[in-house]
Design an enzyme around this catalytic site. Structure first.
Site, PDB file in Angstrom:
ATOM      1  N   MET A   1       0.884  -1.163   0.000  1.00  0.00           N
ATOM      2  CA  MET A   1       0.000   0.000   0.000  1.00  0.00           C
ATOM      3  C   MET A   1       0.922   1.213   0.000  1.00  0.00           C
ATOM      4  O   MET A   1       1.499   1.572   1.025  1.00  0.00           O
ATOM      5  CB  MET A   1      -0.913   0.000   1.228  1.00  0.00           C
ATOM      6  CG  MET A   1      -1.963  -1.087   1.214  1.00  0.00           C
ATOM      7  SD  MET A   1      -2.903  -1.129   2.765  1.00  0.00           S
ATOM      8  CE  MET A   1      -3.630   0.510   2.784  1.00  0.00           C
ATOM      9  N   THR A   2       1.087   1.821  -1.168  1.00  0.00           N
ATOM     10  CA  THR A   2       2.082   2.876  -1.299  1.00  0.00           C
ATOM     11  C   THR A   2       1.761   4.090  -0.447  1.00  0.00           C
ATOM     12  O   THR A   2       2.664   4.803  -0.010  1.00  0.00           O
ATOM     13  CB  THR A   2       2.208   3.300  -2.770  1.00  0.00           C
ATOM     14  OG1 THR A   2       0.915   3.633  -3.269  1.00  0.00           O
ATOM     15  CG2 THR A   2       2.789   2.180  -3.604  1.00  0.00           C
ATOM     16  N   CYS A   3       0.466   4.362  -0.212  1.00  0.00           N
ATOM     17  CA  CYS A   3       0.122   5.554   0.572  1.00  0.00           C
ATOM     18  C   CYS A   3       0.528   5.391   2.030  1.00  0.00           C
ATOM     19  O   CYS A   3       0.734   6.381   2.731  1.00  0.00           O
ATOM     20  CB  CYS A   3      -1.375   5.836   0.477  1.00  0.00           C
ATOM     21  SG  CYS A   3      -2.404   4.496   1.067  1.00  0.00           S
ATOM     22  N   ALA A   4       0.632   4.161   2.512  1.00  0.00           N
ATOM     23  CA  ALA A   4       0.966   3.920   3.918  1.00  0.00           C
ATOM     24  C   ALA A   4       2.324   3.256   4.091  1.00  0.00           C
ATOM     25  O   ALA A   4       2.712   2.939   5.208  1.00  0.00           O
ATOM     26  CB  ALA A   4      -0.111   3.045   4.569  1.00  0.00           C
TER      27      ALA A   4
END
Length: 1473
Positions: free
Chosen positions: A1438-1441
Site C-alpha cells: 500500500m504505497t500511501c501507507a
C-alpha cells in the site's frame, strides 16, 4: 501488485473540491498563461498516440463532492488572501456580508442533510418543484407549532428509538426480558437467552429510552445477583452474558454506573478475577471494570485488591491485558497517601510486567502508572520500598530508545528524577556508575539531523554535531533532562538557591567516579544552556552547572575551564546592567543569580586556576562595569522593593512551578456520547527552587558583585602580549600597497599572522580577536576584488581554519543580541492557534462620506476579522457593503435625495478601491490586518511585549482611490530585498563577513552552523502569526538572505516553506509540526483557513510525457495540490502521484530531447536515459532552440511544483547547474568579474566537462608557443562532432597564439554563460511561476542537487532495523523480517530503485532515507487465499501507507525471488492485489 487502498490517501481525502481532468486539454483554461508556447512543441516527435482527452470527457463530479466543494473550498488564492475571513459588523453574519441570504435555505438544507446522515430510499432530503409550481419534499413535514412539535416528539419517542416495532409491544417485551433475568435462579437458560437479546436491544437505545422503558435499578440488581448468587456460581456462560449486558448498559447509559457502584459492583466483579475458571468471563469482567474505571476511577482504587487485575496477566489475550492495565492506571490517577498499602501490594508483580512487556500500548499505560505513583506518593515515602534498580534500568533503556514518543520520554525522565530524589539506592547507583550521561547523550542523539552523516574526526566537529542536534530536541524534553541532571547531583553547599532534600544523603558517592561523570556532563550542560532560548531550560542547566562545579577538584576544573568561561557572555552582563532592579522575567533573574554564584565559587575556590582564563576572555572588564552600575543603587530603594513581597513570592512560585498538579484536570464530563477513553494521569510536581523577593535577589546580586569586584580590582589591565603582536602585524600590513604585493609578500605576512594568532598552542581568544582590530582589517583586505589575496590566505591558514572558524563562532555567539518577536498571544491562543485569532477594529471613513456616497452605517463601524486576513479582503467587504446599500437605496422611494445618481455611483464603484491607513501609516492591500496593526504599534509604543496590543481596538481609516495598482504578490513570497540592516557596521557584521569569506574554503558546512542563532530562528518560526503576516524581525531576513550558512538544512528548508509555499501549506506544515494534524475537525477555523484543494488528473501511460507536460504547464503554478491517476487503473492517491513525478523525471532525462550534454550517441530509440549528471548543452547545438527553451521553462515549473506538493523527483543534476542559476539571480560584482578570470572559469568548466577543461588549460599554459597552438589545427568552432562556430566564419579561422585566448574565452562563454543563459532564464521563469526562484538562494547548489534526487541512501543493516516496524502477524524478532533486512542490505543501486518504486511509488527515498520515510515502513503478514500456500503468493504494498504485505515464505531464497519478481512486475501499474 499494489493495492487500490491508496484511495484512502494519508495526505487527506478530506481535502475536497477535487477537480477531475482527464489529462486535460488546456483550451480556454485561465490558469495556463503560456499555452501559446506549448504549441511550439510537436509531441509526436517524442511519442505516438492520442492527444490529451478533452475536459468535456471528464467524469461528472458526484453530488456529494460538489457539496463538499462548496463547504471546503477555502484554499488561499494566488495572492495569498484568505477566501473566507470572519467579519462581524453588528448582528451581521458572514453570509449576509457576501450577499448570500437568498441561498441560505440551500446552505441550511445541506447542513441538515449532513447532520442527519439519512439517505434511505428516496428520502434524500431534497426539495423538488412540481409541474404545478408546488413544492414537495421527501423529508418529514416540519411541525407548524410547538404543540405539534411536542406531539411528534412523543409519538416518535419509542418507535424511532427501537426500529421495527410499535411502542406497547416492545415495552412489554423488554419488561418480560427483565423478569426472566430477575428469575435467573429458576431458569438459567431462559435468563441467558434473555440477556443475549437484551444486550442487542440496549445497543439500539439511548439514555432517554432506557429511563422510560426499563426498570434500571431492578435490572442492575438482578445482573449483580447473577454474579453473587451461590446457586448460580457454576453458570459461567450466564455470568458471561450478564457481564456483556452490564457493559452494554453502561455504554448507553453511563449514569447507571453510579447506581451499580452503590451496589458494590466493583467488589463483586473483582471476586470473579480471584480464581479463573472461564477465561472469557474473566476478560469480559476486565472489560466492564475498565469501562467503569474511566468514570469512577476513585471507586476502583478504594475497592483495593488491585492485584486481582493482573495476577493471571500472562493467561490473558493482549486485548484483556490492556484492559487490566487500564483499570490500574485509571485508578492510580486518584492516588493519595492513604492508598500506599494498595500500591505496595501490586508493585512486585507490576514491575515484573514492566520489565517483560513488549507491547507499546501496555508500555504507555505502565509508564503512566509509575508516573501517577511518583506524583501521588513522592512527598511521603522513600521509594526504596517501592522500586528496584532493575526498574530504573528499564526506564533508562526506554529513554535511550528511538521509538518511544516524546510525551512518554518526558514522563520517564521525570520518573527518574523522582527516583534519584526519593531513592538513595537508585541515586547512588547513578552517581557511582555514570549511567546518566550516556542516557542523556543517547536521548539527544536520537534527534540527530538525518540529512548529515556524523563525523568523528575532531572534537570541534563532534561539538558542532551535538550543538546542531540540540536544535531539534523538543523543549519539554530538554527541560526534563536538565532537571534530572540537576536533582541527580548533590546540592550546592549552602542550599542558597534550592530546597534541601532531607530524605537522602548523597555524601556516600565515590568522588573519583563522580569527577569522570562531571567531565562528561559539564560540556553537555553548557551546550544545552548556550543553544536554547527557553528560560526554563536555562534555569535548570545553570543550576546543574553550579552543582557540578561545586563538586569539581582542581584537576577537573583545569580540564573544563575553557568551556565554563563560555557561560559568561557579554549579553549576560549587559542584561544585568540594563535590569539592575531585576524587574524582568523571574526565570531570567534566577539564571543571573546562578551564573553569578558560579563566578563566586570559581573565584573563591579556584582563583589561581581560573584567573588567566577570565582575563583572556575579558570577563574582568565585564565584572568591573557591572559593579560600577550596581554601586549606584540606594539602600532605601532596595528596601522599598519589599513592598507586597509576600504576593510577589507567591506569584514567583506559581511561575516557577509550571508543572502544577491539578486534580480537576482529571475530571471528565460525560454523556451517552462522551465517556473518556482514559483518565488523564496525574502529573509529577517538582518543587526545587528557593523563592526570594525582588529586594532579596537584588541584595544578593549587590553582595556578589561587590565580592567579585574586590577580587579583580587590583588585577592589571595592561594589554596582553598577543594583542600587541597582532597590532604590530596589522601596522605592517597597512604600510604597504596591498595591490602591489607579490605572492611571496602575501605568504610571508599571512604566515606571520598565523604564528601570532596560534602561538605555542595558545590560540587567540574570541575577546582578543574582537578587541584587537584584527577582525575589521582582515574583512577589508580579504574582501578585495583581487581573488588571489583570499586564496593565499586560505592556503596559509589551511591547517588552522577549523580552529579559526570555531573562535569566530564563539565570538558570534557571545556578541549577538538578537531577540525573538512574539505575537503576544498565550496559552490556547498562541502557537498555531494564533492564525485563527480574530481582532476587532474600528473602521472610520477618512474623507467626506456624503460626497463619496458612503453609507452612514459604514462611516464608522466596528468589525471582527481574522487577524491573518488581508486588507484586500477588507476592501472587498467594504465595496460589497457600499454596493448593497446603494442597491437598497435605489429601491426605496423617498431615500434617493441623498444619492440622486445611485446607478452611476454603483457603476463607478467597480473602478474604485479603498486605501487603508492607521495614523500616518498607509498600507498596501496585500498587508495583513495583524501586520498593519503591528507596524503602527511598533512606531507608537516603546514596548516589545505585544500582550497589551490585543487589548486595544485599533482604528483603521479608509478612503476612496482610483483602482488600486498595488502589487498583490503574496506576503509570504515577498521577501524584501531592501532589508533594514541590524548589524550594519558592528563587530557582529565583521564576524559574519569573515565567516562568509572562510565559507569558500573546503571546510565542511556543518562547522559554519551557529547553533545558538539557529535555535533562535527555529523559535522565531514557531510564531506563525508573525511569519504569515510578513513582519519577521530584520535579523531573520538579513541572516537568511546573506548568511544562510549559519543554519542547518532542516531549519532553512522549513523557513523556505514558511515564507514561500502559501498560507494553506504554511498552516498544514505547522499543524504537522505541532502534532495536531489529526486533531483538526472540518469546522475548525484553522482547517478552513489551511485546507488545500486538489486538482485530480487522469493520464494515459501510452503518451505520458506529452500529457505530463501539458498537465504541469496547466496546473503547475496553481496553488492546489496536483494528484495523478492512470486510466484503466484502480490505484489513487499518493502512490500513483509519486510514480508520475518519478516517470516524468526520467522522461526529461532522455537523450532524444537533445537538451542535455551527454556522451551517448542519440539514436532513434526513446527508451534510453542519460545516466551521467545533467547539464544543459549550448543552445546553438540543440536541434530546436524554441522547444529547448520551452522544455526548460516547464522543467522549472515541474521542479517548483514538486517542492510545493512535497513530491520526490528523480534527477541527477550537476551541482554547477544550480550554481550558475544562483549567479543569474545574485548581482555579485565579484562573481561577474571572475568571469573575466580564465582560470576561475576553467575550474568551473571542469565541473561540467573535465576533458574539455584540461584541454583548454593546456592551451592557456602554452599560449605563447605558436608552434604548439598551430600544431593542434583548431578552428573557432566548439569541440565536438557538430560544427558550431564560436564567431562568424569561425570554421575558417585558425587558432594561433595571437587569438588563442579569444578562442578559450569563446568556448567558456558558450559552455557556461551566453550559450546556456536562455535555458537558465527559462528555468528560472518557469520556477518563479510557482514561487520566486530568489527564495531558493537559501539552499546551496549541493543541497538542491541532493533534494532533487542525487543523495546517496543508507541501506545498512542498522538503519533498516531502526526504520522498519513489524505489525499484524510479525514482530521484529520474526525470521521473515530478519531475512527481509538481510536481503535489502545487499541490494545494488538498481535493485534499491526498483524496491523503492514498488514500495512508495518513487524510486528515491526522501531526504534522510528510511529514517525520514513517513509513514514508517511497516511489514505485515499477508495471508494467502483460495487455498494457496504462502510460497505461491507475491508480496503486495500500500504505497500511501508504506505497507509491505509479506507472506510467510518457507525459505530466504523464496522470499528473495518473490520480492524480486514483485518489484519488477508490479511497479508498472496500480491494481487490486
Amino acid at each position: 501488485m499494489r493495492d487500490n487502498h491508496e484511495a484512502n490517501d494519508q495526505n487527506g481525502d478530506h481535502e475536497n473540491a477535487d477537480d477531475w481532468d482527464y489529462s486535460g486539454n488546456d483550451e480556454g483554461d485561465e490558469h495556463s498563461s503560456n499555452n501559446n508556447h506549448l504549441d511550439s512543441i510537436d509531441y509526436d516527435d517524442y511519442y505516438d498516440g492520442d492527444e490529451l482527452q478533452d475536459d468535456d470527457d471528464a467524469d461528472e463530479m458526484p453530488e456529494d463532492e460538489e457539496e463538499d466543494e462548496n463547504d471546503y473550498n477555502h484554499e488561499s488564492d494566488l495572492d495569498g488572501e484568505i477566501d473566507m475571513p470572519s467579519f462581524r459588523g453588528g448582528a451581521a453574519v458572514f453570509e449576509e456580508l457576501l450577499g448570500n441570504m437568498g441561498n441560505s435555505h440551500t446552505v441550511f438544507r445541506r447542513n441538515a442533510e449532513r447532520q442527519s446522515g439519512s439517505t434511505n430510499g428516496d428520502s434524500d432530503g431534497i426539495t423538488h418543484i412540481d409541474d404545478d409550481n408546488t413544492e414537495t419534499s421527501n423529508t418529514r413535514q416540519i411541525p407548524g407549532n410547538i404543540q405539534d412539535l411536542f406531539s411528534m416528539f412523543q409519538n416518535n419517542m419509542f418507535t424511532g428509538a427501537i426500529p421495527g416495532a410499535g411502542n406497547s409491544g416492545r415495552v412489554k417485551r423488554l419488561k418480560k426480558l427483565v423478569d426472566n433475568i430477575v428469575n435467573a435462579e429458576e431458569d438459567p437458560y431462559i435468563a441467558m437467552e434473555s440477556l443475549r437479546e437484551l444486550s442487542e436491544q440496549l445497543l439500539m437505545m439511548n439514555q432517554i429510552v432506557i429511563d422510560r422503558v426499563l426498570p434500571v435499578e431492578e435490572l442492575l440488581e438482578s445482573l449483580i445477583n447473577i454474579f453473587r448468587n451461590p446457586l448460580l456460581i457454576e453458570q459461567l456462560e450466564l455470568q458471561l452474558m450478564a457481564g456483556r449486558c452490564l457493559h452494554s448498559l453502561f455504554e448507553v447509559d453511563p449514569d447507571c454506573m453510579s447506581i451499580a457502584i452503590e451496589k458494590d459492583i466493583v467488589v463483586t466483579l473483582q471476586s470473579k478475577l480471584e480464581e479463573i475458571s472461564y477465561i472469557d468471563l474473566a476478560e469480559q469482567v476486565l472489560e466492564t471494570l475498565e469501562y467503569i474505571s474511566r468514570v469512577h476511577c476513585k471507586d476502583i482504587l478504594e475497592a483495593g485488591n488491585l492485584l486481582t487485575y493482573i495476577q493471571f496477566f500472562d493467561f490473558f489475550t493482549i486485548h484483556a491485558q490492556r484492559k487490566a492495565i487500564s483499570c490500574i492506571v485509571n485508578a492510580c490517577s486518584k492516588l493519595e497517601i492513604k492508598y500506599f498499602p494498595i500500591i505496595q501490594e501490586i508493585m512486585p508483580l507490576l514491575q515484573t510486567i514492566f520489565l517483560q512487556n513488549v507491547d507499546d500500548n501496555i508500555m504507555t499505560k505502565l509508564i503512566n502508572i509509575i508516573c501517577c505513583i511518583c506524583a501521588g506518593l513522592n512527598k511521603h515515602f522513600n521509594f526504596d520500598e517501592l522500586f528496584t534498580i532493575e526498574t530504573a534500568n528499564k526506564i533508562i533503556y526506554l529513554i535511550s530508545s528511538y521509538d518511544l514518543s516524546v510525551d512518554n520520554k518526558v514522563k520517564c525522565i521525570d520518573i527518574l528524577s523522582i527516583f534519584v530524589i526519593k531513592s538513595e539506592a537508585i541515586s547512588l547507583g547513578f552517581l557511582n556508575s555514570n549511567k546518566a550521561v550516556p542516557m542523556v547523550l543517547k536521548c539527544i542523539e536520537n534527534y540527530e539531523n538525518k540529512t548529515h552523516a556524523k563525523d568523528n574526526e575532531s572534537e570541534t566537529k563532534e561539538n558542532t554535531f551535538f550543538n546542531e542536534t540540540l536544535m531539534f530536541v523538543p523543549d519539554n524534553l530538554l527541560i526534563s533532562l536538565s532537571r534530572f541532571l540537576t536533582v541527580l547531583l548533590p546540592e550546592e553547599p549552602d542550599n542558597s538557591l534550592t530546597h534541601a532534600n532531607a530524605l537522602l544523603d548523597k555524601s556516600k558517592f565515590k568522588k573519583d567516579e563522580l569527577q569522570d561523570m562531571l567531565l562528561e556532563m559539564i560540556p553537555i550542560l553548557i551546550g544545552i544552556y548556550i543553544n536554547t532560548v527557553d528560560y526554563s531550560i536555562k534555569s535548570y542547566a545553570s543550576l546543574a552547572l553550579l552543582r557540578s562545579i561545586c563538586q569539581l577538584n582542581s584537576a577537573s576544573l583545569e580540564a573544563v575551564k575553557e568551556k565554563i568561561v563560555l557561560l559568561f557572555e557579554p549579553s549576560f552582563f549587559k542584561m544585568l546592567e540594563n535590569n539592575i532592579h531585576l524587574t524582568n522575567n523571574k526565570l531570567e533573574t534566577y539564571i543571573s543569580l546562578e551564573l553569578l554564584t558560579i563566578l563566586v565559587v570559581l573565584f573563591s575556590d579556584f582563583e589561581a586556576i581560573f584567573m588567566d582564563t577570565i582575563k583572556k576572555e575579558g570577563i574582568l572588564d565585564y565584572i568591573k562595569s557591572l559593579y560600577y552600575k550596581i554601586e549606584l543603587l540606594d539602600v532605601k530603594e532596595i528596601n522599598q522593593m519589599d513592598v507586597d513581597s509576600e504576593n510577589e513570592t507567591n506569584n514567583a512560585r506559581d511561575e516557577f512551578n509550571n508543572d502544577s498538579d491539578n486534580d480537576s484536570a482529571i475530571q471528565h464530563s460525560y454523556d451517552e456520547m462522551n465517556v473518556p477513553d482514559f483518565v488523564k494521569p496525574k502529573l509529577i510536581k517538582f518543587d526545587i527552587f528557593r523563592y526570594e523577593t525582588q529586594a532579596q535577589m537584588t541584595t544578593r546580586v549587590l553582595n556578589m558583585s561587590n565580592f567579585l569586584y574586590q577580587k579583580v580590582k587590583s588585577v592589571s589591565v595592561v594589554e596582553n602580549d598577543k594583542i600587541s603582536a597582532i597590532k604590530n602585524v596589522l601596522n605592517k600590513l597597512k604600510q604597504y600597497d596591498i595591490q602591489n604585493y607579490s605572492y611571496n609578500d602575501w605568504v610571508d605576512i599571512w604566515t606571520l599572522l598565523k604564528s601570532t594568532m596560534f602561538k605555542n598552542g595558545s590560540n587567540i581568544s574570541s575577546y582578543e580577536l574582537t578587541t584587537s582590530g584584527l577582525l575589521k582589517t582582515l574583512v577589508e583586505v580579504l574582501s578585495s576584488s583581487d581573488m588571489h589575496i583570499k586564496r593565499f590566505f586560505l592556503e596559509v591558514f589551511e591547517s588552522k581554519l577549523e580552529e579559526l572558524v570555531s573562535i569566530l563562532q564563539s565570538a558570534l555567539s557571545k556578541l549577538e543580541d538578537i531577540s525573538i518577536l512574539e505575537s503576544g498571544l498565550q496559552g490556547d491562543e498562541g502557537g498555531i492557534s494564533s492564525l485563527s485569532k480574530e481582532v476587532e477594529v474600528q473602521l472610520v471613513y477618512k474623507s467626506d462620506g456624503v460626497k463619496d456616497n458612503i453609507p452612514i452605517n459604514l462611516r464608522s463601524v466596528k468589525v471582527s476579522i481574522h487577524s491573518i486576513a488581508s486588507l484586500k479582503m477588507l476592501n472587498d467587504f467594504l465595496k460589497h457593503k457600499v454596493a448593497q446599500s446603494m442597491f437598497l437605496t435605489s429601491l426605496l422611494p423617498g431615500f434617493k435625495n441623498e444619492t440622486t445618481n445611485s446607478e452611476n455611483a454603483m457603476a463607478s464603484l467597480k473602478n474604485i478601491d479603498f486605501k487603508f491607513s492607521i495614523g500616518e501609516n498607509k498600507f498596501s492591500s496585500n498587508e495583513t490586518i495583524f501586520g498593519a496593526i503591528y507596524r503602527h504599534w511598533t512606531e507608537t509604543h516603546n514596548e516589545t511585549n505585544l500582550n497589551s496590543m490585543w487589548l486595544e481596538v485599533p482604528t483603521i481609516y479608509y478612503e476612496k482611490v482610483e483602482e488600486d495598482d498595488d502589487d498583490e504578490t503574496e506576503m509570504l513570497n515577498n521577501i524584501s530585498n531592501n532589508i533594514k540592516p541590524k548589524f550594519d557596521g558592528s563587530l557582529v557584521e565583521d564576524l559574519l563577513e569573515f565567516l562568509k569569506i572562510l565559507k569558500d574554503s573546503k571546510l565542511p558546512n556543518e562547522l559554519f552552523i551557529n547553533s545558538k542563532i539557529s535555535g533562535k530562528l527555529s523559535r522565531q518560526l514557531d510564531e506563525p502569526l508573525i511569519v504569515a503576516s510578513g513582519v519577521l524581525p530584520s535579523w531573520v531576513l538579513q541572516l537568511t538572505k546573506n548568511y544562510h550558512f549559519l543554519f542547518p538544512f532542516d531549519i532553512r528548508m522549513f523557513y523556505l516553506q514558511c515564507s514561500s509555499f502559501g498560507y494553506g501549506r504554511l498552516i498544514e506544515r505547522w499543524l504537522f509540526r505541532s502534532g495536531r494534524m489529526k486533531d483538526q475537525s472540518s469546522d475548525n477555523p484553522l482547517q478552513q483557513l489551511g485546507t488545500l484543494t486538489k486538482n485530480k488528473v487522469k493520464l494515459s501511460r501510452d503518451n505520458l510525457f506529452a500529457s505530463g507536460l501539458k498537465t504541469i504547464d496547466k496546473y503547475g503554478s496553481n496553488r492546489n495540490t496536483l494528484e495523478i491517476e492512470y486510466i484503466d487503473e484502480e490505484g489513487t492517491g499518493l502512490g500513483p502521484t509519486l510514480e508520475f513525478y518519478a516517470s516524468m523525471s526520467l522522461e526529461f532525462a532522455k537523450p532524444l530531447l537533445d537538451i542535455w550534454l551527454c556522451d551517448e550517441e542519440v539514436g532513434n530509440t526513446d527508451t534510453k536515459f542519460i545516466e551521467q549528471e545533467l547539464f544543459p548543452k549550448p543552445l546553438s547545438t540543440c536541434s530546436d532552440a524554441n522547444k529547448t527553451i520551452e522544455l526548460f521553462r516547464i522543467l522549472g515549473k515541474f521542479i517548483a511544483k514538486s517542492m510545493l506538493d512535497g513530491r520526490i523527483v528523480d534527477f541527477r543534476f550537476k551541482e554547477v547547474f544550480f550554481q550558475l542559476l544562483h549567479e543569474r539571480i545574485v548581482a555579485d560584482d565579484t562573481k561577474n568579474s571572475s568571469r573575466k578570470q580564465i582560470l576561475y572559469s576553467l575550474d568551473i568548466l571542469s565541473l561540467v566537462d573535465t576533458n574539455l577543461s584540461q584541454s583548454l588549460k593546456y592551451l592557456y599554459n602554452n599560449m605563447s608557443d605558436n608552434d604548439i597552438i598551430k600544431g593542434l589545427d583548431l578552428n573557432f568552432v566548439l569541440p565536438g562532432k557538430q560544427i558550431v562556430e564560436i564567431i562568424d566564419g569561425g570554421n575558417n579561422i585558425l587558432v594561433t597564439s595571437d587569438n588563442v585566448e579569444k578562442y578559450i574565452t569563446g568556448v567558456i562563454d558558450q559552455m557556461l554563460y551566453t550559450g546556456i543563459e536562455k535555458q537558465l532564464d527559462a528555468f528560472i521563469k518557469g520556477f518563479s511561476e510557482c514561487f520566486p526562484y530568489k527564495n531558493l538562494l537559501i539552499l546551496t547548489p549541493k543541497e538542491l542537487v541532493e533534494l532533487f534526487g542525487k543523495e546517496e541512501e543508507d541501506w545498512s543493516e542498522s538503519t533498516l532495523y531502526s526504520s522498519i516496524k513489524a505489525e499484524h502477524g510479525y514482530t521484529m524478532d520474526s525470521q521473515t523480517v530478519h531475512d527481509l533486512i538481510n536481503i535489502l542490505k545487499y541490494f545494488n543501486i538498481n535493485q534499491r530503485r526498483l524496491f523503492s518504486q514498488f514500495l512508495t511509488g518513487s524510486p528515491k527515498l526522501p531526504i534522510g532515507g528510511f529514517k525520514c520515510l513517513k509513514p514508517k515502513l511497516t511489514v505485515v503478514l499477508k495471508t494467502p487465499e483460495d487455498n494457496l500456500t504462502p510460497d505461491q503468493v507475491l508480496p503486495s504494498v500500500m504505497t500511501c501507507a508504506n505497507y509491505l504485505k509479506l507472506p510467510k515464505y518457507s525459505s530466504k531464497e523464496i522470499l528473495k525471488s518473490r520480492i524480486d519478481q514483485a518489484m519488477r512486475e508490479g511497479s508498472g501499474a496500480f491494481l487490486l492485489s
